[in-house]
Enzyme design. Structure first.
Site, PDB file in Angstrom:
ATOM      1  N   GLY A 146      -6.546   5.996  -7.142  1.00 49.46           N
ATOM      2  CA  GLY A 146      -7.385   6.103  -8.325  1.00 49.46           C
ATOM      3  C   GLY A 146      -8.099   7.438  -8.465  1.00 49.46           C
TER       4      GLY A 146
ATOM      5  N   GLY B 267       1.313   9.232  -7.720  1.00 44.53           N
ATOM      6  CA  GLY B 267       2.476   9.657  -8.506  1.00 44.53           C
ATOM      7  C   GLY B 267       2.468  11.159  -8.744  1.00 44.53           C
TER       8      GLY B 267
ATOM      9  N   HIS C  56      -6.876   3.078   6.848  1.00 43.80           N
ATOM     10  CA  HIS C  56      -6.195   3.259   5.563  1.00 43.80           C
ATOM     11  C   HIS C  56      -6.031   1.847   5.005  1.00 43.80           C
ATOM     12  CE1 HIS C  56      -4.540   7.298   6.934  1.00 43.80           C
ATOM     13  NE2 HIS C  56      -4.748   6.689   8.090  1.00 43.80           N
TER      14      HIS C  56
ATOM     15  N   ASP D 142      -0.543 -18.121 -15.382  1.00 44.54           N
ATOM     16  CA  ASP D 142      -0.024 -16.799 -15.037  1.00 44.54           C
ATOM     17  C   ASP D 142      -1.028 -16.113 -14.111  1.00 44.54           C
ATOM     18  OD1 ASP D 142       1.229 -14.393 -14.904  1.00 44.54           O
ATOM     19  OD2 ASP D 142       1.247 -13.996 -17.063  1.00 44.54           O
TER      20      ASP D 142
ATOM     21  N   ASN E 299      -3.946  16.374   3.672  1.00 41.24           N
ATOM     22  CA  ASN E 299      -3.383  16.473   5.013  1.00 41.24           C
ATOM     23  C   ASN E 299      -2.362  15.383   5.317  1.00 41.24           C
ATOM     24  OD1 ASN E 299      -6.124  15.180   4.791  1.00 41.24           O
ATOM     25  ND2 ASN E 299      -5.528  14.354   6.779  1.00 41.24           N
ATOM     26  N   TYR E 300      -2.416  14.263   4.526  1.00 37.38           N
ATOM     27  CA  TYR E 300      -1.582  13.109   4.875  1.00 37.38           C
ATOM     28  C   TYR E 300      -0.383  12.949   3.949  1.00 37.38           C
ATOM     29  CZ  TYR E 300      -3.513  10.054   8.529  1.00 37.38           C
ATOM     30  OH  TYR E 300      -3.857   9.487   9.722  1.00 37.38           O
ATOM     31  N   GLU E 301       0.652  12.304   4.467  1.00 35.70           N
ATOM     32  CA  GLU E 301       1.765  11.842   3.646  1.00 35.70           C
ATOM     33  C   GLU E 301       1.767  10.321   3.642  1.00 35.70           C
ATOM     34  OE1 GLU E 301       2.158  14.798   4.928  1.00 35.70           O
ATOM     35  OE2 GLU E 301       3.173  15.849   3.315  1.00 35.70           O
TER      36      GLU E 301
ATOM     37  N   HIS F  98     -10.742   6.081  11.635  1.00 38.71           N
ATOM     38  CA  HIS F  98     -10.693   5.808  10.208  1.00 38.71           C
ATOM     39  C   HIS F  98      -9.735   4.653   9.951  1.00 38.71           C
ATOM     40  CE1 HIS F  98      -7.313   8.562  10.959  1.00 38.71           C
ATOM     41  NE2 HIS F  98      -6.712   7.949   9.955  1.00 38.71           N
TER      42      HIS F  98
ATOM     43  N   PHE G 117     -10.045   7.581  -2.259  1.00 36.09           N
ATOM     44  CA  PHE G 117      -9.276   6.564  -2.977  1.00 36.09           C
ATOM     45  C   PHE G 117      -8.050   7.298  -3.532  1.00 36.09           C
ATOM     46  CE2 PHE G 117     -12.484   3.037  -3.838  1.00 36.09           C
ATOM     47  CZ  PHE G 117     -13.475   3.555  -3.041  1.00 36.09           C
ATOM     48  N   ASP G 118      -6.996   7.334  -2.744  1.00 36.81           N
ATOM     49  CA  ASP G 118      -5.908   8.261  -3.080  1.00 36.81           C
ATOM     50  C   ASP G 118      -5.116   7.875  -4.326  1.00 36.81           C
ATOM     51  OD1 ASP G 118      -6.411  10.079  -1.007  1.00 36.81           O
ATOM     52  OD2 ASP G 118      -5.466   8.742   0.429  1.00 36.81           O
TER      53      ASP G 118
HETATM   54 CU    CU Z   1      -4.767   7.664   9.790  1.00 39.08          CU
END
Ligand code: CU
Length: 645
Positions: A307, A312, A441, A589, A388-390, A439, A304-305
């Site tokens: 949380g 940031g 995303h 709202d 490993n990922y951007e 996988h 969970f990139d």
């Molecule tokens: Cu991928």
């Protein structure tokens, strides 16, 4: 105006309630918490960020006037794992709320990332396991600090953990992902800085073929790439004042925090001298990357990139000419380290304009007269490196009133070693002995919508083919069916390809010149189904991924689709919990949560470094205007030479 201005916007005193905390405010917030509630030598700061003001504060705000200012602080004690939340009144330098949050883990901090490798490499059990694989040069072993998830293992209970995978580097800059050390996972206790357990799933040969992509390894480049210059002799068409951006008729504010990275506030469109609201706030609320391999330690791969790590914190400093081209305005980001001290990611956010092909065109068939307008778009972007990922978050604002979000995924795919004779049932071979697992995303964007005001409703629009009959003698008839999503339980929706489904966010009151409700359409461009079992741990923890649309009644504390503390969570937090009470959604709202993603069946072409692949969505004005709002875009200066005989 020079080509690039790296602007340090947050050095000064905050000028608007939405401005991210200044370095001074970060320092004062941590100091206030330490002074009132010092947790001792084990005290770590997970978060020191803006506690966003009540909507009424922003509504009533006038430039130059004073406004309340609060920080949200999450701190924990490494010696006992206790997590505490504080709210600090920054005008009084006083902690106004302090509470213990039981049973949760803070996210993996920047400090943990280097700690994990050091701890693992020093552990005798880990070294023995490497020796069994013929690896004794420990310094060349790369240890990636994955989040551990929650699999109910008794020895993991109550600890803040990282579950690791490792790779071998033939030298310092080598691409380790070409050399997976298969079957070896260390479980590291982050607070005790020790290896809890080494899981050895069996020895496999380490693939040795180097697969380097970096320029330093390459001497031959294609030689026909001529310079392409972006020239804006009169400067860009945007104006930046503090954190506010004005471009064409768009207005919004740029925010940034450790967890969500880029946050956009108060997105509005100036129409005939009147600023009309579209979105109150937009930010990536969560993402998860479930992998499909059931064996080894791979079943635990589902980061969970947002949380668990914070996109940031992991944002890049962007560089002109490489990440961004043209006349750029950068925004720096000020964050807090684990001691609560401020630090800066310079040029974390990039703002620039791009040519975007044609905006509209028509050639009069009978007179031959051509009218064409060139489109340009405003780009606000930030790129984060998460292992490993951007991930590149790109917001695009268009001259026709539409907004487009694109997540660009690049970097290096996570790899595994293939044992001799093993079929790559759960992945694609990308190098001899190396495969990349299937996988997904899955991203979740929280859209606090405000289409012509806070009171909105969400309408699902399906297109239906009508049966042949007296009313439809030729079988060509199709029409639309609109359903108001009245309550939260009934507003958990998936796309329907056969219905060409989309969702409209309508204003409760405003009507366009044709008497229609003013609205924006959410166009799901990248819906993906989930393949994780409904009872799997990852689905329970990331329930948001099972629906492309969730709608909730606005609540200021409901910000993250999988809850505030997804790290090692046991599931159920966030959207499933909030929507249990089935709050009403009509003409109130509301917040729209859109899940979208990349279904990634890897290709050999994705390795050794993956060309950008994208997922996203669009927001199109749908009756927000009464006609094409881009009729007033002027013909380009070179029109006479390029477009007319
Ligand atoms: Cu991928």
């Amino acid at each position: 105006m020079p080509d690039a201005i790296a602007e340090t916007l947050t050095h000064a005193a905050p000028g608007h309630p939405f401005d991210p905390l200044t370095p001074d405010e970060i320092r004062r917030a941590s100091a206030a918490v330490r002074a009132a509630h010092d947790l001792g030598p084990g005290m770590m700061f997970e978060t020191v960020s803006l506690h966003e003001p009540d909507k009424s504060v922003v509504k009533d705000f006038r430039a130059g006037a004073s406004f309340p200012r609060e920080a949200f602080v999450c701190a924990f004690d490494r010696t006992n794992g206790q997590v505490w939340e504080a709210r600090v009144d920054l005008l009084a330098d006083k902690v106004v709320d302090w509470r213990h949050v039981p049973g949760v883990r803070p996210r993996i901090l920047f400090d943990d990332i280097t700690l994990v490798g050091e701890v693992a490499r020093a552990d005798p059990r880990f070294r023995e396991a490497l020796a069994r694989r013929g690896i004794t040069d420990i310094e060349n072993v790369q240890v990636d600090p994955w989040s551990a998830g929650n699999y109910g293992l008794p020895d993991e209970e109550g600890r803040r953990l990282s579950h690791t995978f490792c790779w071998y580097r033939s030298e310092k800059n080598d691409n380790g992902y070409a050399h997976p050390i298969e079957g070896l996972c260390a479980v590291v206790d982050l607070d005790r800085a020790e290896v809890l357990r080494v899981d050895d799933y069996g020895v496999a040969d380490v693939p040795r073929l180097d697969r380097n992509y970096a320029a330093r390894y390459r001497s031959v480049f294609r030689d026909d790439v001529k310079p392409l210059e972006i020239v804006q002799p009169a400067g860009p068409s945007f104006v930046v004042e503090g954190n506010e951006v004005r471009w064409q008729k768009w207005r919004f504010r740029v925010g940034f925090n450790a967890r969500e990275g880029l946050v956009l506030h108060a997105i509005g469109y100036e129409d005939d001298g009147r600023l009309r609201s579209v979105l109150h706030r937009a930010a990536l609320s969560e993402m998860v990357v479930p992998y499909g391999h059931p064996g080894g330690g791979h079943f635990r791969k589902n980061a969970f990139d947002v949380g668990e790590y914070g996109i940031g914190v992991l944002a890049n400093s962007l560089t002109l000419g490489c990440d961004c081209l043209g006349a750029i305005r950068y925004f720096d980001a000020w964050l807090a380290d684990s001691k609560g001290d401020p630090y800066c990611i310079e040029s974390a956010v990039c703002l620039h304009e791009e040519d975007f092909g044609i905006l509209w065109k028509h050639t009069d068939l009978f007179t031959g007269e051509v009218d064409v307008r060139r489109a340009r778009r405003l780009v606000v972007s930030s790129i984060s490196t998460i292992g490993n990922y951007e991930y590149g978050s790109f917001w695009y604002f268009h001259q026709d009133g539409s907004i487009h979000f694109e997540m660009k995924a690049t970097g290096i795919m996570n790899t595994a070693g293939l044992r001799p004779g093993e079929a790559p049932d759960y992945g694609t071979i990308v190098s001899p002995g190396v495969y990349a697992h299937y996988h997904q995303h899955v991203f979740n964007m929280r859209l606090d919508v405000a289409v012509d005001g806070e009171r909105n409703r969400v309408v699902e629009v399906d297109t239906v083919a009508l049966p042949m009959g007296a009313d439809n003698p030729y079988g060509n008839a199709f029409t639309t069916r609109a359903t108001v999503l009245a309550t939260e339980q009934g507003a958990q929706r998936n796309v329907d390809f056969n219905a060409a489904r989309f969702w409209k966010i309508e204003s409760a009151e405003a009507r366009n010149g044709l008497g229609q409700p003013t609205a924006y359409k959410l166009l799901p461009l990248s819906p993906i189904p989930t393949f994780s079992h409904p009872q799997s741990m990852v689905t329970r923890r990331a329930a948001f991924m099972t629906r492309q649309l969730w709608v909730t009644a606005y609540h200021p504390e409901e910000l993250y689709a999988a809850g505030r503390y997804p790290n090692q969570s046991s599931g159920g937090d966030g959207l499933p919990a909030w929507t249990e009470s089935d709050r009403p959604l009509v003409d109130t709202d509301v917040v729209v949560w859109h899940s979208f993603g990349l279904h990634h069946i890897p290709r050999p072409e994705d390795f050794p470094v993956q060309p950008v692949i994208t997922a996203g969505f669009a927001l199109h004005p749908t009756g927000f205007f009464t006609e094409n709002p881009a009729l007033d875009v002027p013909p380009s200066a070179s029109r006479m030479s390029c477009c007319v005989d």
